[in-house]
Scaffold this motif. Structure first.
Motif, PDB file in Angstrom:
ATOM      1  N   THR A  65     -28.207  83.867 -38.702  1.00 42.49           N
ATOM      2  CA  THR A  65     -28.852  85.141 -38.389  1.00 42.49           C
ATOM      3  C   THR A  65     -30.047  84.876 -37.482  1.00 42.49           C
ATOM      4  OG1 THR A  65     -30.233  85.044 -40.388  1.00 42.49           O
ATOM      5  CG2 THR A  65     -28.140  86.225 -40.552  1.00 42.49           C
ATOM      6  N   ALA A  66     -30.287  85.801 -36.584  1.00 39.83           N
ATOM      7  CA  ALA A  66     -31.440  85.727 -35.674  1.00 39.83           C
ATOM      8  C   ALA A  66     -32.082  87.100 -35.609  1.00 39.83           C
ATOM      9  CB  ALA A  66     -30.998  85.272 -34.287  1.00 39.83           C
ATOM     10  N   PHE A 101     -39.902  85.655 -33.533  1.00 39.15           N
ATOM     11  CA  PHE A 101     -38.476  85.311 -33.482  1.00 39.15           C
ATOM     12  C   PHE A 101     -38.162  84.425 -34.682  1.00 39.15           C
ATOM     13  CE2 PHE A 101     -34.965  82.517 -32.300  1.00 39.15           C
ATOM     14  CZ  PHE A 101     -34.020  83.463 -31.937  1.00 39.15           C
ATOM     15  N   SER A 102     -37.245  84.894 -35.475  1.00 41.99           N
ATOM     16  CA  SER A 102     -36.859  84.120 -36.658  1.00 41.99           C
ATOM     17  C   SER A 102     -35.346  83.918 -36.644  1.00 41.99           C
ATOM     18  CB  SER A 102     -37.271  84.839 -37.940  1.00 41.99           C
ATOM     19  OG  SER A 102     -36.613  86.094 -38.059  1.00 41.99           O
ATOM     20  N   MET A 103     -34.920  82.781 -37.143  1.00 41.67           N
ATOM     21  CA  MET A 103     -33.491  82.476 -37.256  1.00 41.67           C
ATOM     22  C   MET A 103     -33.256  81.716 -38.548  1.00 41.67           C
ATOM     23  SD  MET A 103     -33.161  79.500 -34.367  1.00 41.67           S
ATOM     24  CE  MET A 103     -34.248  78.055 -34.361  1.00 41.67           C
ATOM     25  N   SER A 292     -34.347  77.732 -42.080  1.00 42.12           N
ATOM     26  CA  SER A 292     -34.880  78.878 -41.346  1.00 42.12           C
ATOM     27  C   SER A 292     -36.076  78.434 -40.507  1.00 42.12           C
ATOM     28  CB  SER A 292     -35.301  79.993 -42.312  1.00 42.12           C
ATOM     29  OG  SER A 292     -36.320  79.534 -43.185  1.00 42.12           O
ATOM     30  N   GLU A 294     -39.291  80.284 -37.858  1.00 42.29           N
ATOM     31  CA  GLU A 294     -39.912  81.498 -37.341  1.00 42.29           C
ATOM     32  C   GLU A 294     -40.977  81.125 -36.317  1.00 42.29           C
ATOM     33  OE1 GLU A 294     -42.208  85.548 -38.901  1.00 42.29           O
ATOM     34  OE2 GLU A 294     -41.542  84.000 -40.299  1.00 42.29           O
TER      35      GLU A 294
END
Length: 484
Positions: A65-66, A101-103, A292, A294
């Protein structure tokens, strides 16, 4: 040149149209056109996809997920510290825009989930059942094609017999009318001959209608109209079932019949459904790993703010073992398990019904084949006997010792004997196929063997003849027709 080419083209088309199709050609056409069979093919492919679908739950599940975002933050109050912009001037911003921006990457693997294990076993049973059902559908297609094919041949035979009978009655009526005019016959004889002729006309019309309907029945299966079909030879062999033991055939049917096999797989799938529902009482275990990251920054280029709240990166790694132990679900698991148990009983009874029906079909087909050999031989003798009797009655009628009614009644018996012979011939062939279908051994080779009994000949209607000439001429025709 064009006219010559057109003539050749028309000749080729006419020959193709006039050529009689045989059983194998009709069956091969049905394989690509019959909606019932094609539906079974598609259903089998659909059911088999259930295996990889259910197995997917036991394999690693990876997700990524992004989430990019932009936030506008407002600042107010006297205690807000001024910041310096890129030119070195002090400013007092009231709004600050930040971007983030998080992934995230996660992997989940099932360690123990009895419901998923049972679901895979259930789908495997259903897939095997779908294969068995398709084989049963293929054999059923052979039976339906052969039944429709031989129904047309029987109708054609009956139509030819009906036409010959109609012509004979017509000439008899004409003779009686001529004799009545000269005073040799009474009006009662005319009415009697007229009634027999009218009945023969009605029979002929009914035979035509039946033939047209059965041709359309074959078109439903193949999507093609066949005006000409190869005929069953008068010399086809009256073969007995091998082995000649009905119990051997019954055992073979119980062990190999495709409908029974399909029912057995359905029972197995229903059993797995019980286990799947009962697993609602059992714990589930899976392992999950996550990674994860960020990244955040402001886009106002405020240096002093950047120094205090500048670009930042946050990373997170983790692994977890998830254990879910069900405690109480409102009684739903118990009810679902009970429902699956009842569905299992339904599948068992359906299987039992299929077994009994198959055994019954096997016995009946076997006995019908054995009896059919004797019936066909008896039909040939009956035709010859009725024709000989008709000849004797005609001779007695000419000298005045027999009545017209006796002659007409005997003529009707000749027609009945001929139609019974046609019925028993094609029933014999259909019973051979039905026995092999019940035993699960019906194949393309069986159709090829029966196709060798067919001959390509034009079916001619019997020529117009009188009752006087009918006896001798038909006697010769029937002897030729019934000769093995």
């Amino acid at each position: 040149m064009k006219k010559k080419f057109l003539s050749v083209f028309i000749l080729i088309c006419w020959q193709s149209f006039a050529q009689a199709a045989n059983l194998l050609e009709v069956y091969e056409q049905a394989q690509t056109s019959d909606p019932v069979f094609l539906q079974a093919v598609a259903q089998r492919l659909s059911t088999r996809e259930g295996v990889p679908i259910s197995a997917a739950a036991l394999l690693p599940n990876i997700a990524f997920t992004a989430s990019p975002s932009a936030d506008k933050v407002g600042y107010s109050g006297s205690n807000f510290d001024p910041v310096v912009d890129n030119s070195g001037s002090y400013v007092n911003p009231r709004n600050l825009t930040q971007r983030n921006f998080s992934m995230s990457l996660s992997l989940t693997q099932t360690i123990f989930n009895y419901a998923q294990f049972s679901a895979v076993a259930q789908q495997v049973s259903l897939a095997k059942g779908a294969d068995a059902t398709l084989n049963a559908a293929l054999q059923n297609l052979m039976i339906r094609v052969a039944s429709a094919y031989f129904a047309i041949l029987k109708d054609e035979d009956n139509l030819s017999y009906a036409e010959a009978s109609k012509l004979a009655y017509a000439e008899q009526l004409d003779q009686v009318r001529q004799q009545y005019k000269v005073g040799l016959k009474t009006i009662t004889d005319v009415y009697t001959a007229q009634a027999s002729y009218d009945s023969a006309v009605a029979t002929y019309i009914a035979a035509e209608t039946t033939l047209s309907n059965d041709r359309e029945n074959l078109r439903v299966i193949t999507g093609v109209y066949y005006p000409h079909l190869s005929s069953l030879s008068d010399e086809f062999p009256l073969v007995s079932p091998q082995p000649r033991n009905v119990e051997t055939w019954v055992k073979k049917a119980v062990a190999q019949n495709w409908s029974i096999k399909s029912g057995q797989y359905n029972v197995s799938a229903a059993r797995e459904q019980i286990r799947q529902q009962y697993s609602g009482h059992l714990p589930t275990i899976n392992v999950q790993t996550t990674f994860s990251k960020e990244v955040s920054d402001n886009i106002n280029n405020y240096s002093s703010f950047t120094e205090r709240n500048g670009p930042g990166t946050t990373s997170d790694r983790g692994i977890a073992l998830n254990v879910n132990v069900p405690i109480f679900s409102g009684g739903g698991v118990v009810a679902q398990t009970n429902q699956a148990s009842y569905n299992y009983q339904v599948a068992q009874q359906q299987l039992e019904q299929t077994i009994r029906s198959t055994i019954n079909t096997t016995r009946q087909s076997y006995l019908s084949i054995v009896a059919g050999i004797s019936q066909i031989k008896a039909d040939k003798e009956a035709i010859q006997s009725t024709i000989s009797s008709l000849e004797g009655l005609e001779a007695s009628y000419r000298v005045g010792t027999e009545t017209l009614v006796d002659v007409l009644n005997q003529q009707q018996k000749v027609f009945q004997a001929q139609t019974q012979y046609a019925t028993d011939r094609y029933a014999f062939v259909n019973n051979i196929l039905a026995l092999k279908q019940a035993a699960g051994t019906l194949s393309f080779d069986d159709l090829r063997a029966i196709n060798a009994w067919l001959i390509d000949k034009k079916r001619k209607t019997l020529r117009r003849m009188s009752v006087k000439s009918l006896s001798t001429t038909r006697h010769n025709k029937t002897l030729h027709m019934t000769k093995q």
